[in-house]
Write a protein that holds these residues in place. Structure first.
Motif, short mmCIF file in Angstrom:
data_model
loop_
_atom_site.label_atom_id
_atom_site.label_comp_id
_atom_site.label_asym_id
_atom_site.label_seq_id
_atom_site.Cartn_x
_atom_site.Cartn_y
_atom_site.Cartn_z
N UNK A 115 1.01 -1.47 0.04
CA UNK A 115 -0.18 0.00 -0.04
C UNK A 115 0.92 1.22 0.03
N UNK A 117 1.05 5.47 0.93
CA UNK A 117 0.27 6.78 1.42
C UNK A 117 1.07 7.88 0.96
N UNK A 141 -8.24 19.24 7.54
CA UNK A 141 -8.23 18.26 8.36
C UNK A 141 -6.86 17.50 8.48
N UNK A 142 -6.23 17.17 9.75
CA UNK A 142 -5.13 16.49 9.50
C UNK A 142 -5.45 15.02 9.87
N UNK A 143 -5.21 14.20 9.06
CA UNK A 143 -5.34 12.45 9.24
C UNK A 143 -4.06 12.16 9.76
N UNK A 144 -4.49 10.99 11.03
CA UNK A 144 -3.03 10.30 11.42
C UNK A 144 -3.38 8.77 10.71
N UNK A 145 -2.47 8.21 9.97
CA UNK A 145 -2.71 7.00 9.57
C UNK A 145 -1.66 5.88 9.91
N UNK A 146 -2.08 4.68 9.72
CA UNK A 146 -0.91 3.69 10.04
C UNK A 146 -1.23 2.56 8.77
N UNK A 147 -0.17 1.77 8.65
CA UNK A 147 -0.13 0.81 7.46
C UNK A 147 -0.02 -0.41 8.49
N UNK A 148 -1.07 -1.48 7.94
CA UNK A 148 -1.00 -2.88 8.80
C UNK A 148 0.27 -3.52 8.56
N UNK B 19 -14.87 17.18 12.65
CA UNK B 19 -14.65 15.96 13.19
C UNK B 19 -15.35 15.72 14.22
N UNK B 26 -15.79 11.82 9.85
CA UNK B 26 -15.94 13.02 9.77
C UNK B 26 -17.61 13.37 9.34
N UNK B 223 -4.63 0.46 4.66
CA UNK B 223 -4.35 1.74 5.30
C UNK B 223 -5.46 1.98 6.57
N UNK B 224 -4.92 2.44 7.56
CA UNK B 224 -5.63 2.57 8.67
C UNK B 224 -5.93 4.15 9.34
N UNK B 225 -7.19 4.50 9.38
CA UNK B 225 -7.12 5.91 9.87
C UNK B 225 -7.35 5.61 10.96
N UNK B 226 -6.27 6.35 11.95
CA UNK B 226 -6.14 6.29 13.35
C UNK B 226 -6.91 7.31 14.02
N UNK B 227 -6.70 8.62 13.60
CA UNK B 227 -7.69 9.81 14.06
C UNK B 227 -7.56 11.00 13.09
N UNK B 228 -8.28 11.72 13.47
CA UNK B 228 -8.42 13.14 12.69
C UNK B 228 -8.23 14.34 13.67
N UNK B 229 -7.61 15.27 13.24
CA UNK B 229 -7.41 16.42 14.09
C UNK B 229 -7.52 17.74 13.42
#
Lengths: 326, 263
Positions: A115, A117, A141-148, B19, B26, B223-229
């Motif tokens: 994948x 980002x 918006x600010x997003x925080x993402x992670x990859x498996x 948010x 959202x 891809x996993x969205x953990x959080x929005x701020x």
């Protein structure tokens, strides 16, 4: 899986691009934390001199030097990176969110079935797991993402996201000879370089941007002079580009370039949302506008309410003096 | 020539986005448009259709049922057919999965040329085009500024390079991503809008395209969205005062040097 990081290094006019040095700096922070290796990947033709420079920034410099790689093409460059990722199996691959990065990395992601980002502005590996910071909706918006875990994600970062610290590493230089073939369905007829030594607008530390308040294309000359003094670039609002005062390549905004310079000065820019979405990650924003109610002042750190034609010549002289003092 | 156009319905740049309390979802104000760069793709496809006899333009989107509105706009502009790849219960953020669905649709429909915008203005990604091209085993060119159809088997395009431009001839079938400067998207005429209102827009379950549900459902996303701020707010602007322009510039230089350390 190792915690090694592999970074695709971009070059321009025979030198390493600033954004790649930023990524190497950040990548080294990561590999120091996990006691792993940082690989810099240099692809091109007659690039061994550049490889020497990269030794100071990385543990290993993988060099693929071949005439077929003289100019960037997604087919040849993706073939090289695909083979290197499969050979070294890094934890993550970093690249720049530039014209090249945006073209190459998705193609590579599909080849590796990993994948991606893209257009990230930060990465946090201090706590649990790796979190990637990315603005969405034009920075609203600010997003925080992670990859498996389990595959090697590709991450591209916006230029000017990290600072550069030169290390005095003495990385090992590894020459890789790989099978590379051009896709015959793609025939490059002509490449036209601007011949400009100027920094790319997305990498510039300084941008002075003109809006409709500049009144005409001829008035951008003073902005050019100021940008030259500061080693930066001139930007333009959408209205200016639509009026054909400046080329599309200079457009800062939602349908143009996203920029994050250390200093942005907007002159006669009203501050339409379209524009601010492309520049609000600038570190310091200055607005010059005679209308005190212009929306740009809601985004700016500092503002001058005055006729820009009174301000710009004086600003030019002052910046020149400041530069000479340094 | 059969041209496929991939489009995306995105929140209007002016839309309010909130948010939610869980910080993982959202709420978007009900103001949506076709992604700007995709409008350029639709326009280019229609222009080709107007030039080349027996051409057909098929538009498709992977999205919610609401995205039918965007497809109707594309028909109003002049597209012949439109399909919704309905993402009900399949919502995810992994570009690899979305490209998998789009490429399966393209294989089913057949095509000579695929056009789509260079990036979506909501997620700021620029991935779908090139990933789809790789899945289809066809060449791509990103962010084109000019397109010339040479014959039924070849196109010549101009695109932006770092610090320059390049002209490339590409064999069809191929995928091209579009950007501002290629054309000026048209405003649909009322006759087009009437036609679009009546048009039947089939909704397709992506699982019917020969892809296993577990490969494309929400959990399949890597891809996993953990959080929005919200973004960091800047402090209110400091207006630099001064009696004369000289004084104002002098005061600005002082704060840029001493306070902001930007010079």
């Amino acid at each position: 899986m190792s915690k090694d990081i592999l970074i695709f290094v971009e070059c321009k006019e025979g030198t390493v691009r600033k954004v790649s040095l930023e990524l190497l700096t950040k990548g080294k922070e990561f590999t120091e934390r996990f006691s792993s290796n940082l690989y810099a990947v240099l692809i091109g033709y007659q690039v061994k001199g550049i490889a020497e420079e990269l030794k100071a920034f990385s543990d290993k410099v993988l060099v693929v030097d071949n005439e077929i790689l003289k100019n960037y093409r997604w087919d040849t460059y993706a073939a090289v990176l695909e083979q290197l990722v499969k050979k070294y199996i890094p934890y993550m691959v970093f690249g720049a969110s530039t014209i090249t990065g945006k073209d190459l990395f998705p193609r590579l992601a599909a080849r590796l079935n990993v994948t991606i980002v893209s257009d990230a502005v930060g990465i946090d590996f201090g706590g649990e797991g790796v979190r990637i910071k990315k603005p969405i909706f034009g920075g609203k918006i600010i997003s925080w993402t992670a990859c498996k875990e389990g595959s090697t994600p590709l991450v591209t970062f916006r230029p000017n996201s990290f600072s550069i610290h030169k290390r005095s590493l003495n990385g090992e230089l590894i020459e890789e000879s790989l099978k590379i073939a051009k896709d015959p369905r793609l025939n490059v007829v002509n490449i036209e370089r601007g011949g400009s030594k100027k920094v790319d607008i997305q990498e510039a530390d300084f941008i002075i941007c003109g809006g409709r308040g500049m009144k005409g294309p001829e008035n951008f000359q003073v902005l050019e002079e100021i940008a030259d003094i500061m080693g930066g670039r001139v930007g333009a609002s959408r209205a200016v580009v639509d009026s054909k005062w400046r080329e599309y390549g200079d457009q800062v905004g939602k349908s143009g370039k996203t920029v994050s310079p250390k200093l942005y000065i907007g002159c006669g820019v009203s501050g339409a949302l379209h524009h601010t979405m492309g520049m609000d990650t600038s570190k310091v924003i200055v607005a010059v506008n005679k209308d005190p109610n212009a929306p740009i002042f809601q985004y700016a750190d500092y503002g001058i309410v005055d006729d820009l034609f009174n301000i710009l010549p004086i600003l030019k002289d002052e910046l020149k003096r400041a530069k000479e003092e340094v | 020539m059969h041209i496929l156009v991939f489009i995306k319905q995105v929140a209007d740049t002016e839309a309010r986005i909130i948010i939610k309390g869980d910080q993982k979802s959202l709420e978007i104000e009900n103001k949506y448009n076709i992604n700007f760069f995709d409008e350029v793709a639709i326009e280019e496809a229609i222009r080709i259709k107007e030039r080349i006899k027996d051409s057909q333009v098929t538009v498709c989107t992977y999205g919610t049922k609401k995205a039918v509105e965007a497809l109707r706009t594309a028909i109003a502009m002049g597209a012949d057919r439109a399909f919704l790849l309905d993402n009900t219960n399949l919502e995810n953020h992994d570009p690899l999965i979305i490209a998998k669905i789009l490429s399966s649709f393209a294989k089913r429909e057949g095509f000579d040329l695929i056009l789509c915008g260079r990036q979506a203005i909501d997620d700021e990604n620029a991935n779908i085009g090139a990933i789809t091209a790789e899945f289809l085993g066809i060449p791509h060119v990103s962010a084109i500024l000019k397109l010339e159809i040479m014959d039924e088997k070849k196109v010549r395009v101009e695109s932006e390079l770092e610090g320059g431009r390049e002209v490339v001839e590409v064999q069809l079938p191929a995928l091209l991503t579009t950007q501002k400067g290629l054309n000026e998207p048209r405003v649909p005429l009322i006759t087009g809008v009437m036609k679009a209102m009546k048009a039947a827009i089939p909704s397709i379950d992506p699982c019917s395209l020969g892809i296993a549900k577990e490969d494309i459902n929400t959990d399949a996303s890597r891809v996993i969205v953990l959080s929005y701020e919200p973004p960091k707010k800047r402090p209110p602007v400091k207006i630099i005062e001064g009696e004369t322009p000289e004084e104002k510039v002098e005061n600005l230089m002082k704060v840029l040097k001493e306070e902001a350390k930007a010079i």
